[in-house]
Design an enzyme around this catalytic site. Structure first.
Site, PDB file in Angstrom:
ATOM      1  N   SER A  61       0.948  -1.172   0.035  1.00  0.00           N
ATOM      2  CA  SER A  61       0.127  -0.020  -0.089  1.00  0.00           C
ATOM      3  C   SER A  61       0.924   1.240  -0.039  1.00  0.00           C
ATOM      4  O   SER A  61       0.364   2.052  -0.438  1.00  0.00           O
ATOM      5  CB  SER A  61      -1.039   0.184   1.509  1.00  0.00           C
ATOM      6  OG  SER A  61      -1.824  -0.983   1.011  1.00  0.00           O
ATOM      7  N   HIS A 122       7.325  -4.504   4.976  1.00  0.00           N
ATOM      8  CA  HIS A 122       7.647  -3.593   6.124  1.00  0.00           C
ATOM      9  C   HIS A 122       9.147  -3.471   6.533  1.00  0.00           C
ATOM     10  O   HIS A 122       9.668  -2.753   7.274  1.00  0.00           O
ATOM     11  CB  HIS A 122       6.876  -4.137   7.454  1.00  0.00           C
ATOM     12  CG  HIS A 122       5.283  -3.507   7.310  1.00  0.00           C
ATOM     13  ND1 HIS A 122       4.741  -2.278   7.386  1.00  0.00           N
ATOM     14  CD2 HIS A 122       4.382  -4.357   6.704  1.00  0.00           C
ATOM     15  CE1 HIS A 122       3.522  -2.402   7.303  1.00  0.00           C
ATOM     16  NE2 HIS A 122       3.257  -3.489   6.908  1.00  0.00           N
ATOM     17  N   ARG A 259       9.325   0.771   6.466  1.00  0.00           N
ATOM     18  CA  ARG A 259       8.094   1.250   6.068  1.00  0.00           C
ATOM     19  C   ARG A 259       7.469   2.008   7.395  1.00  0.00           C
ATOM     20  O   ARG A 259       7.583   1.428   8.419  1.00  0.00           O
ATOM     21  CB  ARG A 259       7.116   0.043   5.657  1.00  0.00           C
ATOM     22  CG  ARG A 259       5.733   0.838   5.507  1.00  0.00           C
ATOM     23  CD  ARG A 259       4.870  -0.293   4.573  1.00  0.00           C
ATOM     24  NE  ARG A 259       3.611  -0.052   4.901  1.00  0.00           N
ATOM     25  CZ  ARG A 259       2.630  -0.869   4.237  1.00  0.00           C
ATOM     26  NH1 ARG A 259       2.868  -1.548   3.435  1.00  0.00           N
ATOM     27  NH2 ARG A 259       1.305  -0.464   4.543  1.00  0.00           N
ATOM     28  N   ALA A 260       7.062   2.795   7.254  1.00  0.00           N
ATOM     29  CA  ALA A 260       6.754   3.949   8.417  1.00  0.00           C
ATOM     30  C   ALA A 260       5.522   3.567   9.138  1.00  0.00           C
ATOM     31  O   ALA A 260       5.539   3.646  10.391  1.00  0.00           O
ATOM     32  CB  ALA A 260       6.728   5.259   7.839  1.00  0.00           C
ATOM     33  N   ASP A 399      -7.927  -5.623   0.877  1.00  0.00           N
ATOM     34  CA  ASP A 399      -6.716  -5.958   1.565  1.00  0.00           C
ATOM     35  C   ASP A 399      -6.925  -6.361   2.993  1.00  0.00           C
ATOM     36  O   ASP A 399      -6.257  -7.329   3.192  1.00  0.00           O
ATOM     37  CB  ASP A 399      -5.895  -4.463   1.419  1.00  0.00           C
ATOM     38  CG  ASP A 399      -4.311  -4.903   1.630  1.00  0.00           C
ATOM     39  OD1 ASP A 399      -3.850  -5.882   1.360  1.00  0.00           O
ATOM     40  OD2 ASP A 399      -3.991  -3.957   2.649  1.00  0.00           O
ATOM     41  N   ASP A 440      -3.855  -0.652  -5.545  1.00  0.00           N
ATOM     42  CA  ASP A 440      -2.553  -0.269  -5.307  1.00  0.00           C
ATOM     43  C   ASP A 440      -1.321  -1.732  -5.458  1.00  0.00           C
ATOM     44  O   ASP A 440      -0.265  -1.420  -5.617  1.00  0.00           O
ATOM     45  CB  ASP A 440      -2.255   0.208  -3.932  1.00  0.00           C
ATOM     46  CG  ASP A 440      -3.039  -0.405  -2.913  1.00  0.00           C
ATOM     47  OD1 ASP A 440      -3.925  -1.279  -3.073  1.00  0.00           O
ATOM     48  OD2 ASP A 440      -2.676   0.061  -1.774  1.00  0.00           O
ATOM     49  N   HIS A 441      -2.359  -2.803  -5.223  1.00  0.00           N
ATOM     50  CA  HIS A 441      -1.719  -4.045  -5.429  1.00  0.00           C
ATOM     51  C   HIS A 441      -2.724  -5.151  -5.377  1.00  0.00           C
ATOM     52  O   HIS A 441      -3.723  -4.906  -4.887  1.00  0.00           O
ATOM     53  CB  HIS A 441      -0.561  -4.321  -4.219  1.00  0.00           C
ATOM     54  CG  HIS A 441      -1.218  -4.096  -2.920  1.00  0.00           C
ATOM     55  ND1 HIS A 441      -2.097  -4.965  -2.191  1.00  0.00           N
ATOM     56  CD2 HIS A 441      -1.252  -2.971  -1.959  1.00  0.00           C
ATOM     57  CE1 HIS A 441      -2.364  -4.673  -0.816  1.00  0.00           C
ATOM     58  NE2 HIS A 441      -2.025  -3.241  -0.907  1.00  0.00           N
TER      59      HIS A 441
END
Length: 512
Positions: A61, A122, A259-260, A399, A440-441
């Site tokens: 995402s 992540h 990943r944040a 998702d 997005d995926h």
């Protein structure tokens, strides 16, 4: 009245011809089926090199929204870090060197925390292994790994291999051991469920946990015996020679996730002086370093700080005096705002945002519709208002429910989304607007792994749809498009010049 251009991002909605546990294809979706037949459409790439990830790496995402919003291929942190390791510059990183120097100067401990997983969404376990090797080379004597377990971007019970690799490396280097294990459900919350984060924090910092075992493997085995898969492993401490590890003043902690969004909450627990989401024994005086920037408000060192792209879709709309709205429920709100704007926290002038709270359920298969009804109500109202030139929205269902591995619930989620799309289609066509639908995926397009016949809870590398719904005549102008081609397409239909920084191409040509 403005004629709205609406971008609908169906998170996790991949395309596959296979009907094998394909919740998207097998669900009852009359609106989607009619749109697919009636309106211009194509399939575009949302993974691998086409979105700035390593070859064959599934999209996610964060990556998806960055590429969509920036209108160019944005090379992701995973790729940057892999490059630094390959070029042997990872160990020269200033922030990493400072964290290690702090430990050597104070004869203290180095703690690595992060998702021990080959998932690559992540984090990547190879980064953790490289960090362990560098610590040894630089003279660290005591290193403790606090392993978050995946089971979401990887199969639900697949952590054993990663734990064995980490254990062997630490033993071979005589450097330390895995001091705690914890499912990402606890350590990597992003929806303000601080009771979960508290359990993870207390296990890492205070060695205070419901379970204590002699090894990480034993902790995993006992968790499986309690029917808790990797994602849901209750925070557990590991006792070695009668010793439990705590984080103490003057220690260094390096957070190895790149990943944040799911790294922010527990980072604030470590670093905020006035933290009040749960009680802490004290505010620790430690060196806290993150691999990438999780939140500009965090007081910590960052090994790979962000590079701010210019002339993203949001910025171009602002420069052209257009109004815009971003809307999503909590789970995907950072994606349509922070990530879509290329890592920018602040709103652009003329940009409004609507956050719809996600339902407070343990897992989203218990409420497959999530907050889609409220998102749709707000969207239809915004279209009818004639206030916005451009609206970007995200539906999280395919998702988030896909990640549960519950096939029946995923189909329910898809069927509910189909009803939402019907309402959006009617509103857009009534007001002579333009709607683009994409993803997005992939995710819900494969709910069971055909090779293992076990639930598939990770994303897929399948192509994703890109559909135009509107009164304009449109023709596909680009074969083999990708997510970074979406923003140029929106600018094209809105009659706005594409800036040179956007290297994507328009997917549809529209008759003037």
């Amino acid at each position: 009245m403005k004629k709205t251009t609406l971008l609908v991002i169906l998170d996790g909605w991949g395309y596959s011809d296979s009907d094998y546990f394909n919740a998207i294809k097998n669900a009852n979706t009359p609106t989607w089926d009619s749109i697919w037949q009636e309106f211009p459409k194509t399939l575009i790439n949302a993974s691998s090199l086409e979105v700035g990830l390593p070859r064959s790496q599934m999209g996610n995402s964060e990556v998806g929204h960055v590429n969509i919003g920036c209108g160019r291929v944005v090379y992701q942190e995973l790729t940057k870090i892999d490059k630094a390791i390959e070029e042997k510059t990872f160990g020269d990183n200033k922030a990493i060197c400072a964290a290690i120097d702090n430990v050597i100067k104070n004869d203290s401990n180095l703690h690595l925390i992060g998702l021990l997983s080959p998932g690559g969404v992540h984090s990547h376990e190879e980064h953790i292994f490289e960090m362990i090797k560098i610590a040894k080379q630089k003279g660290i004597k005591r290193l403790y790994l606090h392993a978050f377990l995946d089971g979401r971007d990887t199969p639900p019970r697949s952590a054993e291999k990663s734990i064995k690799k980490a254990d062997k490396l630490l033993q071979d280097l005589n450097l330390g051991y895995i001091a705690s294990v914890c499912g990402r459900y606890y350590a990597m919350d992003r929806d303000n469920r601080w009771d979960r984060v508290e359990k993870a924090y207390n296990a890492i910092v205070n060695a205070n946990a419901d379970f204590i075992y002699d090894s990480a493997l034993e902790a995993l085995e006992q968790s499986y015996a309690r029917d808790q898969s990797d994602e849901f492993v209750i925070p557990t401490c590991i006792k070695k020679d009668g010793h439990l590890v705590k984080v103490q003043d003057n220690d260094s902690v390096i957070f190895m996730n790149f990943r944040a969004d799911r790294a922010r909450e527990i980072s604030h627990a470590f670093t905020d002086e006035s933290f009040d989401h749960f009680p802490r024994k004290k505010h620790l005086n430690i060196n806290f370093t993150t691999l990438t920037e999780y939140d500009s408000k965090l007081k910590c060192a960052v090994a790979f700080p962000p590079e701010q792209p210019i002339n993203t879709l949001g910025e171009v709309l602002m420069k052209n005096h257009k109004t815009q709205l971003r809307i999503a429920e909590t789970e995907k709100y950072p994606h349509v705002t922070f990530f879509f704007n290329g890592g920018r926290e602040e709103q652009f002038e003329g940009e409004d945002r609507i956050l719809i709270p996600s339902p407070k359920v343990a897992t989203y298969d218990l409420q497959p519709e999530m907050s889609a009804p409220e998102v749709t109500d707000k969207l239809v109202a915004a279209i009818n208002s004639g206030k916005y030139d451009c609206i970007v929205c995200n539906y999280a269902n395919s998702d988030m429910v896909g990640h549960t591995g519950n096939y029946e619930a995923a189909m329910q989620a898809i069927e509910y989304l189909d009803k939402c799309i019907a309402r959006l289609k009617d509103a857009i066509l009534e007001h002579d607007g333009n709607m683009f639908i994409t993803a997005d995926h992939g995710n819900a397009d494969m709910m069971v792994n055909p090779e293992t016949q076990k639930p598939h809870t990770a994303h897929t590398t399948n192509l994703v749809p890109f559909i135009y719904v509107g009164h304009k005549k449109a023709q596909v102008a680009l074969e083999h498009g990708k997510l970074s081609d979406i923003a140029p397409t929106l600018l094209n239909v809105m009659g706005i010049a594409q800036p040179k920084e956007m290297t994507g191409k328009t997917i549809f040509n529209f008759e003037k």
